[in-house]
Design an enzyme around this catalytic site. Structure first.
Site, PDB file in Angstrom:
ATOM      1  N   CYS A 407      60.279  -4.573  -6.529  1.00  0.00           N
ATOM      2  CA  CYS A 407      59.851  -3.921  -7.762  1.00  0.00           C
ATOM      3  C   CYS A 407      58.463  -4.321  -8.244  1.00  0.00           C
ATOM      4  O   CYS A 407      57.668  -3.479  -8.620  1.00  0.00           O
ATOM      5  CB  CYS A 407      60.880  -4.122  -8.846  1.00  0.00           C
ATOM      6  SG  CYS A 407      61.261  -5.864  -9.154  1.00  0.00           S
ATOM      7  N   HIS A 451      63.855  -6.975 -13.118  1.00  0.00           N
ATOM      8  CA  HIS A 451      63.204  -5.784 -12.595  1.00  0.00           C
ATOM      9  C   HIS A 451      61.864  -5.618 -13.275  1.00  0.00           C
ATOM     10  O   HIS A 451      61.623  -6.183 -14.338  1.00  0.00           O
ATOM     11  CB  HIS A 451      64.113  -4.569 -12.861  1.00  0.00           C
ATOM     12  CG  HIS A 451      63.696  -3.342 -12.125  1.00  0.00           C
ATOM     13  ND1 HIS A 451      63.502  -3.308 -10.765  1.00  0.00           N
ATOM     14  CD2 HIS A 451      63.458  -2.079 -12.573  1.00  0.00           C
ATOM     15  CE1 HIS A 451      63.137  -2.094 -10.399  1.00  0.00           C
ATOM     16  NE2 HIS A 451      63.106  -1.319 -11.483  1.00  0.00           N
ATOM     17  N   ASP A 467      59.664   4.565 -13.023  1.00  0.00           N
ATOM     18  CA  ASP A 467      60.063   3.464 -12.156  1.00  0.00           C
ATOM     19  C   ASP A 467      59.747   3.823 -10.709  1.00  0.00           C
ATOM     20  O   ASP A 467      60.461   4.604 -10.078  1.00  0.00           O
ATOM     21  CB  ASP A 467      61.563   3.201 -12.316  1.00  0.00           C
ATOM     22  CG  ASP A 467      61.984   1.948 -11.559  1.00  0.00           C
ATOM     23  OD1 ASP A 467      61.116   1.342 -10.888  1.00  0.00           O
ATOM     24  OD2 ASP A 467      63.155   1.570 -11.657  1.00  0.00           O
TER      25      ASP A 467
END
Lengths: 673, 320
Positions: A407, A451, A467
């Site tokens: 991430c 995250h 995202d």
């Protein structure tokens, strides 16, 4: 009966047992030499009891104390502070064992033990620790009882049973006090224990840190929703934003930590939930965008993260309401946008060139973002916790050479490219998803759910979250990290010990969920039963409460419980069950008030005769009652209680209403007393 | 300063009337925290401060738990005396200077009473356990300070069981009393003591203590241990005492008025001779003030004489 008496064996046995039980939970944060000290002192003590060793001389005691102080100084780097204080307390607790000679010393030891139990709560106040601590407390009470017992013929077990029953009988009253006793804020600030193992997000982050975090299965927080739990892909728990990039690390901007409430307007349906977060050692709180928390000192900061002035150093419960569709800062000021466009002066040339290309190709920020996302989706990017090493320019290396990462790589690279193409953007760090506990209908979020994602700014629509990881590994968002990383399971730390590893075994998994749910209840109802939480619960129970009402309620229920317990213990109804005898005792009391006390060994008839002489006015009634009593008692005639009662009543009427107590006849001369 | 105890005594008299047996009930038991209990409360206060300052619910819970234990301990401490019955036992007469020994019986009608202490604060309390539905007997010794009736006054019964943080106590008057004889003091009786002039022989024998050895006779209570015939005992003939007989003549009269010196030393001398003559099985008479005890012999006579000596000049003749 002075307290300077020697220590009975029973007391000593329980004292030693209690000491082991008190020290055990402290071992996690005590230096190792304490164990040696304890063993030595315990052996010495037993030898003293068996008269095979003398008590230490005073210079040895002084030496041992000095040694312990030095030991604390070297292992804790000082004598001040909670951590050193606790070691000192335990050392004193151990050394007192050898030094104690009398019952009074032993009681000092018991009180030190109670304190040591309290300090153990500062390091661990979980459900297990709470239940466990009943053991040292019972042992300490047993030691107190043992110290009072006569030295001969007492066994350890009855003593323990008595201690246990004392504790059991005290529990109802304790519960009343716990629920109703008003909680105050801290009176003065005290040092907190240092070595509470805190893992979690930090102020700044390189990809390596995030990978580290993803290996920890430690709990970050638990959340329960008032309504249904939202879908996984809605669960982006914001902790903090990273606005500065120095070429390697992303970090928080000082300006974003200013408590200026940013401009935002709620839209859509709100989501209400409560969170119990584990200590993080950081001042920020977690929430879905955009969250409002109604705890006194929690503020929404200028970058939409929640924070309070003090770090969260013990489990914290708070209620929050979020508006996921809120419009955020549609008219952001130049200062905010400027911060969201800053880039290092040099480095990552290929990325910058690509950004320039994107800017030329797309008219709006939205289109640029779309192009970037589809780039990640279509090119052979992959998701892994073991990214290939990159060179000096980490964004270039990741975007064009290695094409793998997790991430923070994706979020960092995307933010870099957006900024380079003139779109304000920042990295948001927090947690994503969480595990739903079916037995409690709440979410557990762990460190491995940490995250990072991106939000960019567009005039009119304000900040918008995207995202990039979702484009590469949608399963990471939809099902969680462990599903996404099936091949890299072994990377998750402590996974063998962790029951999560065995979640395929149905009953074990149920057990794990049940235990987790118990712990969560413990945190919500016991550990967080403070201040506002208490008020909330009490208001739910009793309506509007004020301190007067609470005090009255506490005294009333407490008194009621004590009376009930007294009845149970003392059984006053067993005192005199013989009805005839009760009447006779009434007769005796009545005459005693009028100056005729029955003497020991004096029979009913003699007594009545004497009383009749002394109280001639009531002679007939006295004789009548005595006659009835004798008949019922000794002549084996059927009892007529009512008759006796009537006789007693008429005697009472016959005697003057207010008795003047004169010197009892045939009594004792008071001078001898 | 004397007023307060006086008021207390009067109050106690009403509340716990004297009697040979007293059962402890709710009117008769008092209870207070001990010094240890006070320090326990101070420790609890410190724990509460820690709980407040660290906002630690478990520390609160422990503080409240121990506070509740304190409250529960009030009931338990109180219960450890409630229902206990105390009865007076007898007491043997002793000579001044010996320890008087008074017997007290403790009876439980129900449960076990642990670590109950009984006694007089100035001479120390004795710790006993009273078994469930049983009795236990205590011998309480007291130093004797003057002759006559020793009335030690109210007996303190107390218990700190189970935790020692509270003390429950009562003051009971079992009307215990022990008779204290004067201290025997050896010495010569004056020549002419109460004897007729013509029987000078007897007086000489009395004064000098040189007696005719008459033989051995079985030991009986009241005989002096100094006269035990140990050789006979070692031969397995049992306890025998050497018997002496005074010279013939009239039975001696021990007369208080014939003696010189202050009252106590005269009583001590008479006491010595009462013991001495009794051990020789010699009849004697005693005259003291208005009382004359006719010449006789035997334990009863001896005790009567000693009692008269003990109570000389004292108002109350007998205790209840």
């Amino acid at each position: 009966m002075s307290s300077l008496q020697p220590i009975p064996r029973n007391g000593l046995v329980w004292l030693l047992v209690a000491q082991v039980l008190v020290i055990l939970p402290h071992l996690a944060h005590l230096p190792l030499w304490i164990i040696g000290l304890w063993l030595g002192c315990a052996i010495w003590r037993v030898q003293i009891f068996r008269m095979r060793a003398p008590y230490p001389r005073s210079w040895i005691k002084a030496l041992m104390m000095l040694g312990a102080a030095f030991g604390v100084y070297f292992s804790r780097g000082g004598l001040i502070g909670l951590d050193a204080g606790v070691v000192l307390l335990i050392a004193a607790f151990i050394l007192k064992l050898v030094e104690m000679r009398s019952r009074r010393d032993a009681l000092v030891l018991v009180f030190l033990g109670f304190f040591a139990v309290v300090t153990s709560y500062l390091f661990n106040d979980g459900l297990l620790a709470g239940i466990y601590s009943l053991a040292p407390i019972i042992a300490l009470l047993a030691a107190m009882i043992g110290l009072q017992q006569s030295p001969a013929g007492t066994h350890p077990w009855p003593t323990l049973r008595l201690a246990g029953s004392l504790l059991l009988q005290a529990i109802p009253l304790m519960l009343v006090l716990f629920v109703l006793f008003p909680r105050l804020g801290p009176l003065w600030s005290l040092p907190q224990p240092k070595d509470r193992g805190v893992t979690g997000l930090a102020d700044s982050m390189s990809p390596g840190d995030m990978a580290e975090l993803s290996r920890s299965s430690a709990l970050a927080f638990r959340a329960s929703f008032e309504g249904p739990i939202p879908d996984r892909d809605q669960l982006y728990w914001r902790a903090v934003t990273f606005e500065r990039f120095d070429g390697r690390r992303w970090s928080q901007s000082f300006k974003s930590q200013l408590p200026q409430t940013p401009e935002w307007s709620p839209r859509g349906a709100p989501v209400a939930y409560s969170i119990v977060m584990q200590p993080s050692g950081r001042p920020w709180l977690y929430g879905l965008d955009v969250a409002q928390v109604d705890a006194g000192d929690v503020r929404l900061m200028s970058d939409f993260h929640l924070a309070r002035p003090r770090p969260v150093d013990k489990p914290l419960l708070y209620q929050a309401t979020s508006w996921p569709e809120a419009l955020r800062e549609p008219n952001a000021g130049p200062a905010v946008l400027g911060r969201a466009l800053e880039l290092p002066a040099t480095g990552n040339l290929r990325s910058r060139a690509w950004a320039a290309e994107l800017r030329r190709a797309h008219q709006t920020p939205k289109a640029t973002v779309q192009a970037l996302l589809s780039h990640f989706n279509q090119q052979p990017y992959s998701y892994t916790l073991r990214p290939s090493p990159v060179g000096e320019d980490i964004v270039d290396g990741f975007l064009f050479d290695t094409l793998n990462g997790f991430c923070i790589h994706y979020a960092g690279a995307m933010t870099f490219v957006l900024r380079a193409s003139g779109i304000p953007a920042r990295v948001v760090a927090g947690y994503q998803g969480g595990e739903v506990n079916p037995s409690g209908n709440y979410l557990s979020v762990r460190q491995l759910d940490a995250h990072a994602w991106v939000e960019y700014w567009e005039a009119g629509s304000g900040w918008v979250s995207v995202d990039p990881t979702f484009q590469v590994a949608p399963e990471r968002i939809e099902r969680g990290l462990e599903e996404a990383l099936d091949a890299e399971q072994d990377l998750i730390e402590g996974a063998i010990m962790d029951l999560r590893r065995y979640r395929d075994i149905g009953w074990l998994n149920d057990l794990r969920f049940g235990w987790d749910s118990l712990n969560y209840g413990w945190q919500r109802w016991v550990l967080n039963y403070q201040g506002e939480r208490q008020l909330e619960v009490l208001q739910g129970l009793f309506g509007k409460v004020d301190s007067r009402k609470l005090g009255l309620l506490m005294v009333a229920t407490g008194a009621l419980l004590v009376v009930l317990l007294a009845l149970l213990l003392l059984k006053p109804w067993r005192r005199e069950q013989d009805a005839q005898l009760r009447q006779f005792q009434g007769f005796e009391r009545l005459l005693a008030r009028h100056g005729v006390a029955r003497q020991a060994g004096e029979g009913a008839r003699d007594f009545a005769q004497r009383a009749a002489v002394w109280l001639p006015g009531a002679a007939a009634q006295i004789q009548a009652f005595a006659g009835l009593y004798e008949q019922a008692r000794y002549a084996g005639q059927p009892t007529d209680l009512a008759e006796m009662k009537a006789a007693l009543r008429s005697l009472r009427r016959q005697l003057p209403w207010r008795a003047t107590v004169s010197k009892p006849r045939g009594g004792i001369d008071g001078d001898n007393l | 300063m004397r007023v307060l105890p006086r008021i207390r005594d009067r109050w106690l008299l009403k509340r716990i009337p004297p009697g040979p047996s007293v059962r402890l009930n709710q009117r008769r038991i008092f209870i207070m925290p001990t010094a240890v209990g006070m320090s326990f409360l101070v420790a609890l206060l410190l724990m509460l401060l820690a709980a407040i300052n660290y906002e630690n619910s478990l520390a609160y819970a422990l503080t409240f738990l121990l506070g509740s234990v304190f409250v529960v301990a009030i009931l338990h401490t109180w219960r450890n005396l409630a229902g206990l019955e105390l009865q007076a036992g007898g007491a043997e007469a002793v000579f001044l200077g010996e320890q008087a020994c008074l017997r007290v019986r403790l009876e439980s009608r129900g449960r076990l009473y642990q670590a109950v202490s009984v006694g007089w604060p100035k001479s120390g309390l004795q710790l006993v356990d009273v078994p469930a539905a049983g009795t236990c007997e205590l011998q309480l010794s007291l130093p004797t300070e003057r002759r006559g009736w020793l009335r030690p006054g109210r007996l303190r019964v107390e218990s700190r069981f189970p935790l020692g943080i509270l003390v429950a106590w009562s003051w009971v008057d079992l009307q215990l009393a022990a008779l204290v004889y004067p201290r025997p003091l050896a010495g010569d009786l004056p020549q002419a003591v109460g004897l007729d002039e013509e029987s000078g022989e007897g007086s000489r024998a009395l004064g000098s203590g040189i007696d005719d050895y008459q033989g051995l006779r079985p030991w009986q209570p009241g005989d002096s241990k100094r006269r035990l015939h140990w050789k006979a005992y070692s031969r397995g003939q049992g306890l025998l005492v050497k018997d002496f007989t005074a010279l013939s003549g009239e039975d001696p009269l021990l007369d208080f008025d014939e003696l010189a010196g202050d009252i106590e030393s005269r009583l001590s001398l008479l006491c010595h001779w009462v013991v001495e003559l009794s051990s020789r099985q010699q009849p004697f008479a005693l005259r003291i003030a208005d009382t004359t005890i006719e010449a006789a012999v035997g334990v009863e006579h001896r005790n009567r004489c000693l009692r008269a000596l003990a109570l000389f000049g004292q108002e109350s003749a007998a205790p209840q």
